[in-house]
Scaffold this motif. Structure first.
Motif, PDB file in Angstrom:
ATOM      1  N   LYS A  13     -28.836  25.268 -17.533  1.00  0.00           N
ATOM      2  CA  LYS A  13     -28.619  26.387 -16.632  1.00  0.00           C
ATOM      3  C   LYS A  13     -27.726  25.929 -15.486  1.00  0.00           C
ATOM      4  CE  LYS A  13     -32.652  29.089 -17.707  1.00  0.00           C
ATOM      5  NZ  LYS A  13     -33.727  29.909 -17.166  1.00  0.00           N
ATOM      6  N   ILE A  14     -27.038  26.904 -14.875  1.00  0.00           N
ATOM      7  CA  ILE A  14     -26.134  26.600 -13.772  1.00  0.00           C
ATOM      8  C   ILE A  14     -26.509  27.419 -12.549  1.00  0.00           C
ATOM      9  CG2 ILE A  14     -24.238  25.997 -15.334  1.00  0.00           C
ATOM     10  CD1 ILE A  14     -22.957  28.742 -14.591  1.00  0.00           C
ATOM     11  N   LEU A  19     -36.825  17.881 -13.506  1.00  0.00           N
ATOM     12  CA  LEU A  19     -35.560  18.385 -14.019  1.00  0.00           C
ATOM     13  C   LEU A  19     -34.502  17.286 -14.055  1.00  0.00           C
ATOM     14  CD1 LEU A  19     -35.339  21.780 -12.083  1.00  0.00           C
ATOM     15  CD2 LEU A  19     -36.073  21.405 -14.442  1.00  0.00           C
ATOM     16  N   LYS A  20     -33.676  17.339 -15.070  1.00  0.00           N
ATOM     17  CA  LYS A  20     -32.504  16.483 -15.148  1.00  0.00           C
ATOM     18  C   LYS A  20     -31.355  17.298 -14.550  1.00  0.00           C
ATOM     19  CE  LYS A  20     -30.172  13.416 -18.371  1.00  0.00           C
ATOM     20  NZ  LYS A  20     -30.086  12.964 -19.771  1.00  0.00           N
ATOM     21  N   VAL A  21     -30.729  16.766 -13.491  1.00  0.00           N
ATOM     22  CA  VAL A  21     -29.750  17.518 -12.701  1.00  0.00           C
ATOM     23  C   VAL A  21     -28.400  16.806 -12.689  1.00  0.00           C
ATOM     24  CG1 VAL A  21     -29.247  18.460 -10.402  1.00  0.00           C
ATOM     25  CG2 VAL A  21     -31.621  18.340 -11.200  1.00  0.00           C
ATOM     26  N   SER A  22     -27.330  17.583 -12.828  1.00  0.00           N
ATOM     27  CA  SER A  22     -25.969  17.079 -12.649  1.00  0.00           C
ATOM     28  C   SER A  22     -25.236  18.008 -11.697  1.00  0.00           C
ATOM     29  CB  SER A  22     -25.217  17.017 -13.989  1.00  0.00           C
ATOM     30  OG  SER A  22     -25.733  15.987 -14.809  1.00  0.00           O
ATOM     31  N   THR A  23     -24.052  17.591 -11.251  1.00  0.00           N
ATOM     32  CA  THR A  23     -23.277  18.403 -10.323  1.00  0.00           C
ATOM     33  C   THR A  23     -21.810  18.442 -10.735  1.00  0.00           C
ATOM     34  OG1 THR A  23     -22.738  16.579  -8.814  1.00  0.00           O
ATOM     35  CG2 THR A  23     -24.776  17.782  -8.375  1.00  0.00           C
ATOM     36  N   ILE A  24     -21.158  19.527 -10.341  1.00  0.00           N
ATOM     37  CA  ILE A  24     -19.698  19.652 -10.396  1.00  0.00           C
ATOM     38  C   ILE A  24     -19.279  20.016  -8.986  1.00  0.00           C
ATOM     39  CG2 ILE A  24     -17.753  21.069 -11.151  1.00  0.00           C
ATOM     40  CD1 ILE A  24     -19.056  21.451 -13.818  1.00  0.00           C
ATOM     41  N   LYS A  25     -18.269  19.350  -8.465  1.00  0.00           N
ATOM     42  CA  LYS A  25     -17.759  19.650  -7.131  1.00  0.00           C
ATOM     43  C   LYS A  25     -16.287  20.009  -7.222  1.00  0.00           C
ATOM     44  CE  LYS A  25     -17.016  18.026  -2.450  1.00  0.00           C
ATOM     45  NZ  LYS A  25     -16.628  19.344  -2.047  1.00  0.00           N
ATOM     46  N   MET A  50     -19.287  18.702 -19.405  1.00  0.00           N
ATOM     47  CA  MET A  50     -20.493  18.046 -18.891  1.00  0.00           C
ATOM     48  C   MET A  50     -21.508  17.808 -20.008  1.00  0.00           C
ATOM     49  SD  MET A  50     -19.951  17.657 -15.607  1.00  0.00           S
ATOM     50  CE  MET A  50     -21.571  17.289 -14.958  1.00  0.00           C
ATOM     51  N   SER A  51     -22.234  16.709 -19.923  1.00  0.00           N
ATOM     52  CA  SER A  51     -23.345  16.475 -20.831  1.00  0.00           C
ATOM     53  C   SER A  51     -24.460  17.445 -20.469  1.00  0.00           C
ATOM     54  CB  SER A  51     -23.860  15.042 -20.687  1.00  0.00           C
ATOM     55  OG  SER A  51     -22.858  14.122 -21.046  1.00  0.00           O
ATOM     56  N   PRO A  52     -25.168  17.974 -21.459  1.00  0.00           N
ATOM     57  CA  PRO A  52     -26.233  18.932 -21.161  1.00  0.00           C
ATOM     58  C   PRO A  52     -27.347  18.311 -20.310  1.00  0.00           C
ATOM     59  CG  PRO A  52     -25.689  18.947 -23.499  1.00  0.00           C
ATOM     60  CD  PRO A  52     -24.985  17.772 -22.885  1.00  0.00           C
ATOM     61  N   VAL A  53     -27.794  19.072 -19.330  1.00  0.00           N
ATOM     62  CA  VAL A  53     -28.918  18.723 -18.468  1.00  0.00           C
ATOM     63  C   VAL A  53     -29.735  19.993 -18.261  1.00  0.00           C
ATOM     64  CG1 VAL A  53     -27.769  16.815 -17.254  1.00  0.00           C
ATOM     65  CG2 VAL A  53     -27.543  19.140 -16.379  1.00  0.00           C
ATOM     66  N   ASP A  54     -30.851  19.877 -17.541  1.00  0.00           N
ATOM     67  CA  ASP A  54     -31.646  21.073 -17.258  1.00  0.00           C
ATOM     68  C   ASP A  54     -30.934  22.005 -16.294  1.00  0.00           C
ATOM     69  OD1 ASP A  54     -33.908  20.197 -18.809  1.00  0.00           O
ATOM     70  OD2 ASP A  54     -34.352  18.797 -17.172  1.00  0.00           O
ATOM     71  N   VAL A  74     -33.375  28.255  -6.322  1.00  0.00           N
ATOM     72  CA  VAL A  74     -32.341  27.813  -7.258  1.00  0.00           C
ATOM     73  C   VAL A  74     -32.869  27.855  -8.685  1.00  0.00           C
ATOM     74  CG1 VAL A  74     -30.992  25.798  -8.011  1.00  0.00           C
ATOM     75  CG2 VAL A  74     -31.033  26.449  -5.585  1.00  0.00           C
ATOM     76  N   ILE A  75     -34.042  27.314  -8.906  1.00  0.00           N
ATOM     77  CA  ILE A  75     -34.623  27.299 -10.251  1.00  0.00           C
ATOM     78  C   ILE A  75     -34.817  28.721 -10.771  1.00  0.00           C
ATOM     79  CG2 ILE A  75     -36.710  26.748 -11.563  1.00  0.00           C
ATOM     80  CD1 ILE A  75     -36.980  24.264  -9.666  1.00  0.00           C
ATOM     81  N   ALA A  76     -35.341  29.605  -9.936  1.00  0.00           N
ATOM     82  CA  ALA A  76     -35.619  30.981 -10.356  1.00  0.00           C
ATOM     83  C   ALA A  76     -34.347  31.787 -10.642  1.00  0.00           C
ATOM     84  CB  ALA A  76     -36.441  31.691  -9.280  1.00  0.00           C
ATOM     85  N   ASN A  77     -33.217  31.387 -10.058  1.00  0.00           N
ATOM     86  CA  ASN A  77     -31.997  32.173 -10.188  1.00  0.00           C
ATOM     87  C   ASN A  77     -30.899  31.507 -11.012  1.00  0.00           C
ATOM     88  OD1 ASN A  77     -32.204  34.761  -8.351  1.00  0.00           O
ATOM     89  ND2 ASN A  77     -33.319  33.118  -7.345  1.00  0.00           N
ATOM     90  N   ALA A  78     -31.169  30.332 -11.535  1.00  0.00           N
ATOM     91  CA  ALA A  78     -30.178  29.654 -12.377  1.00  0.00           C
ATOM     92  C   ALA A  78     -30.053  30.408 -13.702  1.00  0.00           C
ATOM     93  CB  ALA A  78     -30.603  28.207 -12.630  1.00  0.00           C
ATOM     94  N   VAL A  79     -28.849  30.380 -14.264  1.00  0.00           N
ATOM     95  CA  VAL A  79     -28.575  31.104 -15.511  1.00  0.00           C
ATOM     96  C   VAL A  79     -27.868  30.190 -16.503  1.00  0.00           C
ATOM     97  CG1 VAL A  79     -28.381  33.331 -14.326  1.00  0.00           C
ATOM     98  CG2 VAL A  79     -26.325  31.963 -14.718  1.00  0.00           C
ATOM     99  N   ALA A  80     -27.841  30.618 -17.749  1.00  0.00           N
ATOM    100  CA  ALA A  80     -27.077  29.897 -18.761  1.00  0.00           C
ATOM    101  C   ALA A  80     -25.593  30.006 -18.439  1.00  0.00           C
ATOM    102  CB  ALA A  80     -27.358  30.480 -20.143  1.00  0.00           C
TER     103      ALA A  80
END
Length: 169
Positions: free
Chosen positions: A2-3, A30-36, A91-95, A158-164
């Motif tokens: 989810k993003i 959660l496994k988390v990554s970022t894009i900036k 990106m590699s898949p994360v939660d 953030v968790i409640a509003n993240a989407v695919a």
């Protein structure tokens, strides 16, 4: 995967917010990554290093790997800047993938707002802003206002509003 985006003007505290959000999200399992997004020319490499010299010589991509990490640098040369869906695809898949910047992107986001910056708010022009996180009151807001200092509430939002990610990603 989810993003969810963290958007706002330069100096609003986006990076600081992400720095406190990541450990909270990770503590929830959660496994988390970022894009900036960067609006300017940037470089993570150092002149004189082999990888820098490879790029300067004309290599399109240079991958550096070690026991602790690896990094891939891709030179655009005359190519168009990739859009967010293209970057997400790399990106590699994360939660959860947190997206910093890309304030005009078509993904749900939290606006970081500080009145002291003197910049206009994003939410009136952007339906993808799901809430505003601020260090003070915000008048006329028609969506949730979150306290920038309440990391638990911010992480829950953030968790409640993240989407695919978009299908094209």
């Amino acid at each position: 995967m989810k993003i969810f985006g963290i958007a706002g003007w330069s100096g609003s505290g986006k990076t600081t917010l992400i720095q406190i959000l990541i450990p909270e999200l990770v503590s929830l399992g959660l496994k988390v990554s970022t894009i900036k997004h960067a609006h300017h020319r940037f470089d993570i490499d150092k002149p004189g290093k082999d990888s820098f010299q490879h790029r300067e010589a004309g290599a399109t991509e240079v991958l550096i790997g070690s026991r602790n990490r690896w990094a891939l640098m891709h030179e655009l040369r005359d190519e168009e800047e990739p859009d967010l869906p293209e970057l997400i695809q790399r990106m590699s898949p994360v939660d959860l993938l947190l997206i910093e910047g890309f304030k005009r992107g078509d993904h749900p986001k939290l606006e970081v707002y500080r009145e002291s910056l003197g910049k206009p708010m994003l939410w009136p022009e952007d339906d993808m802003v799901r809430a505003v996180a601020s260090d003070g009151p915000v008048e006329g807001l028609d969506r949730p206002l979150l306290d920038l200092n309440n990391v638990v509430a911010l992480a829950d939002f953030v968790i409640a509003n993240a989407v695919a990610p978009p299908a094209s990603a």
